[in-house]
Design a protein around this motif. Structure first.
Motif, PDB file in Angstrom:
ATOM      1  N   GLU A 294       0.896  -1.061  -0.120  1.00 53.51           N
ATOM      2  CA  GLU A 294       0.053   0.067  -0.011  1.00 53.51           C
ATOM      3  C   GLU A 294       0.891   1.266   0.026  1.00 53.51           C
ATOM      4  O   GLU A 294       1.827   1.294   0.821  1.00 53.51           O
ATOM      5  CB  GLU A 294      -0.901  -0.146   1.124  1.00 53.51           C
ATOM      6  N   GLU A 295       0.644   2.188  -0.902  1.00 54.15           N
ATOM      7  CA  GLU A 295       1.548   3.320  -0.917  1.00 54.15           C
ATOM      8  C   GLU A 295       1.605   4.267   0.226  1.00 54.15           C
ATOM      9  O   GLU A 295       2.817   4.298   0.447  1.00 54.15           O
ATOM     10  CB  GLU A 295       1.008   4.281  -2.084  1.00 54.15           C
ATOM     11  N   GLN A 296       0.739   4.312   1.172  1.00 57.91           N
ATOM     12  CA  GLN A 296       0.901   5.070   2.360  1.00 57.91           C
ATOM     13  C   GLN A 296       1.819   4.300   3.309  1.00 57.91           C
ATOM     14  O   GLN A 296       2.512   4.982   3.875  1.00 57.91           O
ATOM     15  CB  GLN A 296      -0.360   5.352   2.945  1.00 57.91           C
ATOM     16  N   TRP A 297       1.499   2.902   3.358  1.00 57.67           N
ATOM     17  CA  TRP A 297       2.361   2.056   4.283  1.00 57.67           C
ATOM     18  C   TRP A 297       3.832   2.002   3.788  1.00 57.67           C
ATOM     19  O   TRP A 297       4.798   2.282   4.547  1.00 57.67           O
ATOM     20  CB  TRP A 297       1.796   0.939   4.323  1.00 57.67           C
ATOM     21  N   PHE A 298       4.079   1.978   2.493  1.00 59.77           N
ATOM     22  CA  PHE A 298       5.392   2.082   1.769  1.00 59.77           C
ATOM     23  C   PHE A 298       6.157   3.647   2.268  1.00 59.77           C
ATOM     24  O   PHE A 298       6.989   3.392   2.565  1.00 59.77           O
ATOM     25  CB  PHE A 298       5.529   2.039   0.275  1.00 59.77           C
ATOM     26  N   ASN A 299       5.323   4.550   2.333  1.00 62.42           N
ATOM     27  CA  ASN A 299       6.063   5.833   2.582  1.00 62.42           C
ATOM     28  C   ASN A 299       6.421   6.062   3.878  1.00 62.42           C
ATOM     29  O   ASN A 299       7.274   6.925   4.467  1.00 62.42           O
ATOM     30  CB  ASN A 299       5.126   6.805   1.907  1.00 62.42           C
ATOM     31  N   GLU A 300       5.637   5.311   4.879  1.00 62.08           N
ATOM     32  CA  GLU A 300       5.854   5.341   6.180  1.00 62.08           C
ATOM     33  C   GLU A 300       7.132   4.301   6.649  1.00 62.08           C
ATOM     34  O   GLU A 300       7.399   4.258   7.956  1.00 62.08           O
ATOM     35  CB  GLU A 300       4.545   5.128   6.959  1.00 62.08           C
ATOM     36  N   LEU A 301       7.637   3.736   5.856  1.00 62.83           N
ATOM     37  CA  LEU A 301       8.786   2.753   6.297  1.00 62.83           C
ATOM     38  C   LEU A 301       9.877   3.925   6.552  1.00 62.83           C
ATOM     39  O   LEU A 301      10.243   4.964   6.025  1.00 62.83           O
ATOM     40  CB  LEU A 301       9.124   1.819   4.986  1.00 62.83           C
ATOM     41  N   PRO A 302      10.796   3.311   7.657  1.00 55.40           N
ATOM     42  CA  PRO A 302      12.065   3.976   7.940  1.00 55.40           C
ATOM     43  C   PRO A 302      12.638   4.253   6.616  1.00 55.40           C
ATOM     44  O   PRO A 302      12.825   3.328   5.835  1.00 55.40           O
ATOM     45  CB  PRO A 302      12.857   2.947   8.870  1.00 55.40           C
ATOM     46  N   ASP A 303      13.151   5.607   6.495  1.00 51.71           N
ATOM     47  CA  ASP A 303      14.097   5.860   5.312  1.00 51.71           C
ATOM     48  C   ASP A 303      15.193   5.041   4.805  1.00 51.71           C
ATOM     49  O   ASP A 303      15.197   4.706   3.606  1.00 51.71           O
ATOM     50  CB  ASP A 303      14.625   7.311   5.754  1.00 51.71           C
ATOM     51  N   THR A 304      15.718   4.315   5.852  1.00 47.48           N
ATOM     52  CA  THR A 304      16.895   3.337   5.417  1.00 47.48           C
ATOM     53  C   THR A 304      16.216   2.249   4.506  1.00 47.48           C
ATOM     54  O   THR A 304      16.953   1.850   3.510  1.00 47.48           O
ATOM     55  CB  THR A 304      17.668   2.666   6.516  1.00 47.48           C
ATOM     56  N   TYR A 305      15.217   1.535   5.011  1.00 46.97           N
ATOM     57  CA  TYR A 305      14.720   0.496   4.263  1.00 46.97           C
ATOM     58  C   TYR A 305      13.867   0.901   2.907  1.00 46.97           C
ATOM     59  O   TYR A 305      13.956   0.361   1.997  1.00 46.97           O
ATOM     60  CB  TYR A 305      13.470   0.044   5.095  1.00 46.97           C
ATOM     61  N   ARG A 306      13.233   2.119   3.054  1.00 45.25           N
ATOM     62  CA  ARG A 306      12.390   2.492   1.849  1.00 45.25           C
ATOM     63  C   ARG A 306      13.483   2.917   0.780  1.00 45.25           C
ATOM     64  O   ARG A 306      13.040   2.346  -0.259  1.00 45.25           O
ATOM     65  CB  ARG A 306      11.599   3.644   2.273  1.00 45.25           C
TER      66      ARG A 306
ATOM     67  N   MET B  41      16.091  -1.444  -5.178  1.00 46.55           N
ATOM     68  CA  MET B  41      16.286  -2.815  -5.694  1.00 46.55           C
ATOM     69  C   MET B  41      15.597  -3.188  -6.997  1.00 46.55           C
ATOM     70  O   MET B  41      14.484  -2.577  -7.455  1.00 46.55           O
ATOM     71  CB  MET B  41      15.162  -3.684  -4.613  1.00 46.55           C
ATOM     72  N   GLN B  42      16.152  -3.927  -7.718  1.00 45.82           N
ATOM     73  CA  GLN B  42      15.710  -4.418  -9.053  1.00 45.82           C
ATOM     74  C   GLN B  42      15.091  -5.845  -8.723  1.00 45.82           C
ATOM     75  O   GLN B  42      14.149  -6.211  -9.565  1.00 45.82           O
ATOM     76  CB  GLN B  42      17.042  -4.799 -10.011  1.00 45.82           C
ATOM     77  N   ARG B  43      15.442  -6.542  -7.614  1.00 51.73           N
ATOM     78  CA  ARG B  43      14.552  -7.906  -7.669  1.00 51.73           C
ATOM     79  C   ARG B  43      14.636  -8.017  -6.045  1.00 51.73           C
ATOM     80  O   ARG B  43      15.512  -8.065  -5.587  1.00 51.73           O
ATOM     81  CB  ARG B  43      15.416  -8.916  -8.246  1.00 51.73           C
ATOM     82  N   PRO B  44      13.552  -8.275  -5.560  1.00 51.47           N
ATOM     83  CA  PRO B  44      12.029  -8.492  -6.130  1.00 51.47           C
ATOM     84  C   PRO B  44      11.718  -7.061  -6.501  1.00 51.47           C
ATOM     85  O   PRO B  44      12.278  -5.920  -5.857  1.00 51.47           O
ATOM     86  CB  PRO B  44      11.313  -8.801  -4.935  1.00 51.47           C
ATOM     87  N   VAL B  45      10.957  -6.768  -7.244  1.00 49.04           N
ATOM     88  CA  VAL B  45      10.067  -5.305  -7.679  1.00 49.04           C
ATOM     89  C   VAL B  45       9.262  -5.000  -6.518  1.00 49.04           C
ATOM     90  O   VAL B  45       8.229  -5.846  -6.301  1.00 49.04           O
ATOM     91  CB  VAL B  45       9.713  -5.432  -9.057  1.00 49.04           C
ATOM     92  N   TRP B  46       9.088  -3.735  -6.132  1.00 49.17           N
ATOM     93  CA  TRP B  46       8.390  -3.399  -5.286  1.00 49.17           C
ATOM     94  C   TRP B  46       7.298  -2.325  -5.979  1.00 49.17           C
ATOM     95  O   TRP B  46       7.497  -1.553  -6.712  1.00 49.17           O
ATOM     96  CB  TRP B  46       8.961  -2.426  -4.211  1.00 49.17           C
ATOM     97  N   ILE B  47       5.934  -2.866  -5.645  1.00 49.80           N
ATOM     98  CA  ILE B  47       4.923  -2.169  -6.469  1.00 49.80           C
ATOM     99  C   ILE B  47       3.838  -1.481  -5.483  1.00 49.80           C
ATOM    100  O   ILE B  47       3.053  -2.238  -4.748  1.00 49.80           O
ATOM    101  CB  ILE B  47       4.076  -3.089  -7.375  1.00 49.80           C
ATOM    102  N   PRO B  48       4.132  -0.022  -5.238  1.00 50.23           N
ATOM    103  CA  PRO B  48       2.969   0.618  -4.331  1.00 50.23           C
ATOM    104  C   PRO B  48       1.585   0.520  -5.116  1.00 50.23           C
ATOM    105  O   PRO B  48       1.547   1.096  -6.249  1.00 50.23           O
ATOM    106  CB  PRO B  48       3.681   1.698  -4.152  1.00 50.23           C
ATOM    107  N   PHE B  49       0.523   0.301  -4.525  1.00 46.52           N
ATOM    108  CA  PHE B  49      -0.462   0.455  -4.692  1.00 46.52           C
ATOM    109  C   PHE B  49      -1.471   1.524  -4.074  1.00 46.52           C
ATOM    110  O   PHE B  49      -1.133   1.774  -2.843  1.00 46.52           O
ATOM    111  CB  PHE B  49      -1.527  -0.703  -4.793  1.00 46.52           C
ATOM    112  N   PRO B  50      -2.185   2.336  -4.827  1.00 48.35           N
ATOM    113  CA  PRO B  50      -3.148   3.278  -4.006  1.00 48.35           C
ATOM    114  C   PRO B  50      -3.356   2.850  -2.840  1.00 48.35           C
ATOM    115  O   PRO B  50      -3.949   1.881  -2.540  1.00 48.35           O
ATOM    116  CB  PRO B  50      -4.078   3.621  -4.703  1.00 48.35           C
ATOM    117  N   SER B  51      -3.410   3.755  -1.493  1.00 47.41           N
ATOM    118  CA  SER B  51      -3.890   3.457  -0.441  1.00 47.41           C
ATOM    119  C   SER B  51      -5.229   3.056  -0.157  1.00 47.41           C
ATOM    120  O   SER B  51      -5.882   3.988  -0.835  1.00 47.41           O
ATOM    121  CB  SER B  51      -3.376   4.340   0.672  1.00 47.41           C
ATOM    122  N   LEU B  52      -5.689   2.433   0.582  1.00 45.19           N
ATOM    123  CA  LEU B  52      -7.115   1.935   0.765  1.00 45.19           C
ATOM    124  C   LEU B  52      -7.636   3.169   1.744  1.00 45.19           C
ATOM    125  O   LEU B  52      -7.247   3.591   2.849  1.00 45.19           O
ATOM    126  CB  LEU B  52      -7.459   0.804   1.796  1.00 45.19           C
ATOM    127  N   LEU B  53      -8.802   3.759   1.151  1.00 45.64           N
ATOM    128  CA  LEU B  53      -9.455   4.859   2.062  1.00 45.64           C
ATOM    129  C   LEU B  53     -10.925   4.229   2.356  1.00 45.64           C
ATOM    130  O   LEU B  53     -11.659   4.197   1.661  1.00 45.64           O
ATOM    131  CB  LEU B  53      -9.703   5.953   1.301  1.00 45.64           C
TER     132      LEU B  53
END
Length: 88
Positions: free
Chosen positions: A54-66, A72-84
């Motif tokens: 989820e895009e919002q969840w991904f954006n809230e990751l600690p900076d070092t991980y995000r 990363m090229q593998r695995p590919v991370w695909i952020p989807f719009p956040s659930l509202l």
């Protein structure tokens, strides 16, 4: 050479994971993005082709991980719009 089947993983809050699991994706629940360290090793497995988050969840990751995941090229991370969820 033995071909290994690739996995599609969805990562994040329970509701997001449950909804994608209905489509057959393997789910990994991590309610709080700051708890990603507990699942980090699992996310680096060679068998994972991509990870849906989820895009919002991904954006809230600690900076070092995000930042690491964004590069990363593998695995590919695909952020989807956040659930509202509607509020009454």
């Amino acid at each position: 050479m033995v071909s290994q089947e690739k996995r599609a993983v969805v990562l994040g809050k329970q509701l997001f994971v449950d909804l994608w699991s209905l489509e057959g994706f393997e789910g990994i629940v991590c309610e709080n993005p700051s708890d990603i360290a507990g699942t980090y090793r699992e996310l680096l497995e060679e068998s994972i082709a991509f990870i849906i988050v989820e895009e919002q969840w991904f954006n809230e990751l600690p900076d070092t991980y995000r930042k690491r995941f964004e590069k990363m090229q593998r695995p590919v991370w695909i952020p989807f719009p956040s659930l509202l969820l509607g509020r009454d």
